[in-house]
Design a protein around this motif. Structure first.
Motif, short mmCIF file in Angstrom:
data_model
loop_
_atom_site.label_atom_id
_atom_site.label_comp_id
_atom_site.label_asym_id
_atom_site.label_seq_id
_atom_site.Cartn_x
_atom_site.Cartn_y
_atom_site.Cartn_z
N LEU A 72 58.38 67.32 65.72
CA LEU A 72 57.03 67.38 65.16
C LEU A 72 56.06 66.53 65.97
O LEU A 72 54.91 66.94 66.21
CB LEU A 72 57.05 66.91 63.70
N PHE A 73 56.50 65.35 66.39
CA PHE A 73 55.63 64.43 67.13
C PHE A 73 55.12 65.07 68.43
O PHE A 73 53.93 65.08 68.72
CB PHE A 73 56.38 63.13 67.43
N THR A 74 56.04 65.61 69.21
CA THR A 74 55.63 66.21 70.48
C THR A 74 54.80 67.47 70.25
O THR A 74 53.91 67.79 71.05
CB THR A 74 56.86 66.51 71.35
N SER A 75 55.03 68.18 69.13
CA SER A 75 54.27 69.39 68.85
C SER A 75 52.86 69.08 68.34
O SER A 75 51.98 69.94 68.42
CB SER A 75 55.01 70.24 67.80
N VAL A 76 52.64 67.88 67.84
CA VAL A 76 51.30 67.46 67.42
C VAL A 76 50.39 67.26 68.62
O VAL A 76 49.17 67.47 68.54
CB VAL A 76 51.40 66.16 66.58
N VAL A 77 50.98 66.88 69.75
CA VAL A 77 50.18 66.49 70.93
C VAL A 77 50.25 67.51 72.07
O VAL A 77 49.22 67.95 72.59
CB VAL A 77 50.65 65.11 71.44
N THR A 78 51.45 67.89 72.47
CA THR A 78 51.64 68.62 73.73
C THR A 78 50.96 69.99 73.78
O THR A 78 50.29 70.30 74.77
CB THR A 78 53.14 68.77 74.04
N PRO A 79 51.11 70.86 72.78
CA PRO A 79 50.43 72.17 72.86
C PRO A 79 48.93 72.05 73.05
O PRO A 79 48.33 72.81 73.81
CB PRO A 79 50.78 72.83 71.52
N LYS A 80 48.31 71.08 72.37
CA LYS A 80 46.87 70.86 72.51
C LYS A 80 46.52 70.46 73.94
O LYS A 80 45.53 70.96 74.52
CB LYS A 80 46.44 69.77 71.53
N VAL A 81 47.33 69.60 74.54
CA VAL A 81 47.11 69.16 75.93
C VAL A 81 47.18 70.35 76.89
O VAL A 81 46.31 70.53 77.76
CB VAL A 81 48.15 68.09 76.34
N LEU A 82 48.19 71.19 76.73
CA LEU A 82 48.39 72.33 77.63
C LEU A 82 47.31 73.40 77.45
O LEU A 82 46.77 73.92 78.43
CB LEU A 82 49.78 72.93 77.40
N THR A 91 37.71 69.78 73.96
CA THR A 91 37.08 69.18 72.78
C THR A 91 38.03 69.23 71.59
O THR A 91 38.93 70.07 71.54
CB THR A 91 35.78 69.92 72.41
N ILE A 92 37.80 68.33 70.65
CA ILE A 92 38.54 68.32 69.40
C ILE A 92 37.56 67.94 68.29
O ILE A 92 36.73 67.04 68.46
CB ILE A 92 39.73 67.33 69.45
N SER A 93 37.60 68.66 67.20
CA SER A 93 36.67 68.41 66.10
C SER A 93 36.96 67.07 65.43
O SER A 93 38.04 66.49 65.61
CB SER A 93 36.76 69.54 65.07
N PHE A 94 36.00 66.60 64.65
CA PHE A 94 36.18 65.35 63.92
C PHE A 94 37.39 65.45 62.99
O PHE A 94 38.25 64.57 62.95
CB PHE A 94 34.91 65.04 63.12
N GLY A 95 37.48 66.56 62.24
CA GLY A 95 38.61 66.77 61.34
C GLY A 95 39.92 66.91 62.08
O GLY A 95 40.96 66.41 61.65
N GLY A 96 39.88 67.61 63.22
CA GLY A 96 41.09 67.78 64.04
C GLY A 96 41.58 66.46 64.59
O GLY A 96 42.79 66.20 64.64
#
Length: 316
Positions: A72-82, A91-96
């Motif tokens: 879960l930890f790596t899936s919270v970060v890595t897909p967004k980075v790629l 960009t990332i929203s305030f809520g995101g």
């Protein structure tokens, strides 16, 4: 300095690590491979522990939770980075940003506590084997797991709500891989020095207490192992404990660098490198460290693969 409306505006800009690197395409490919390895290895280990009844003991139930947290930890970060790199949109929203911070803090905090509980499990198994099923029953095991998740979630909720209540200045660039407290506070218009001090003290406490449990557990384990009459028993205990200590070293090394060392001693670039290590590299390595040196896990994996690859197909 001008303020900007964080709830109605376009949110934050995650600068990340890819665009500032010398070979962003190569680094992106490496991160992709590591993420696929993390998802595959943790997912497979979790599946093996779930499917094989012989592994339904506290040691492997805790290991399964570690795999779930890493996945879960790596899936919270890595897909967004790629996705950000490939779409050239970071960009990332305030809520995101708030959600990513909450999830990262929850999973990091839960793993922090879980590693201490895993050390206690090994201490009971090696130092008090006759009382193992009393001191470390399945019920107690799930109680420890629930404690990890609940305490980490409550702590993450408080930190996230308080961090995000600040007004942020017009410069929206977060020079980090993900939304975390230290880089986000640099964008706040108000004086955050007291809150930063509180985060530092609480972070040190939250890290040092579980680490103290781990150090005490393995100190007692070492004394017990050295007095074991059987070389085979001594070797088995050392192999099991060395795997856990390797994972502990990677986790607490990165966490100490980020949250214990004063910010003046490390640059944003170094923070980015460390964040890649504990969000992408460590989740990919943890299941390999545990499974490759564990005969029970490798045996269960062979049985599972054999069951589905050698099973004859029914003909209708």
């Amino acid at each position: 300095m001008e303020h900007w409306n964080s709830t109605l505006g376009s949110g934050f800009i995650l600068m990340g690590i890819l665009k500032d690197s010398g070979s962003p395409e190569l680094l992106c490919a490496t991160i992709t491979v590591l993420y696929m390895l993390a998802v595959t290895s943790n997912g497979l280990l979790l599946l093996v522990i779930t499917m094989d009844a012989r592994l339904h003991v506290p040691m492997y139930l805790l290991l399964g939770q570690l795999s779930l947290m890493d996945l879960l930890f790596t899936s919270v970060v890595t897909p967004k980075v790629l996705v950000d790199f490939l779409s050239n949109e970071n960009t990332i929203s305030f809520g995101g940003c708030a959600l990513q911070m909450f999830l990262a803090l929850t999973l990091g905090g839960a793993e922090d506590l879980l590693l201490a509980f895993m050390a206690y499990d090994r201490y009971v198994a090696i130092c008090h084997p006759l009382n193992y099923m009393v001191l470390m029953s399945i019920r107690i095991c799930w109680l420890l797991v629930a404690t990890s998740w609940v305490l980490a979630s409550l702590s993450a909720l408080v930190y996230t709500m308080y961090t995000m209540h600040y007004s942020f200045c017009k410069a929206r660039e977060i020079r980090h891989l993900l939304c975390e407290i230290p880089p986000l506070l640099k964008l706040a218009c108000a004086d955050t020095s007291r809150y930063e001090l509180m985060v530092y003290v609480m972070g040190v406490t939250f890290l040092m207490l579980p680490l103290s449990v781990i150090v005490a557990s393995y100190t007692l384990i070492l004394f017990t192992v050295l007095h074991m009459p059987s070389n085979k028993g001594r070797q088995k205990a050392l192999v099991t404990c060395s795997s856990h200590l390797t994972v502990v070293g990677m986790f607490y090394g990165a966490a100490t660098f980020m949250y214990v060392l004063p910010s003046s001693l490390h640059s944003p670039k170094q923070d980015n490198i460390i964040s890649v290590f504990y969000t992408i590299v460590t989740p990919a390595l943890n299941p390999l460290i545990y499974s490759l040196r564990n005969k029970e896990v490798t045996g269960a994996l062979r049985r599972l693969l054999g069951k589905y690859t050698l099973q004859p197909h029914s003909i209708f």
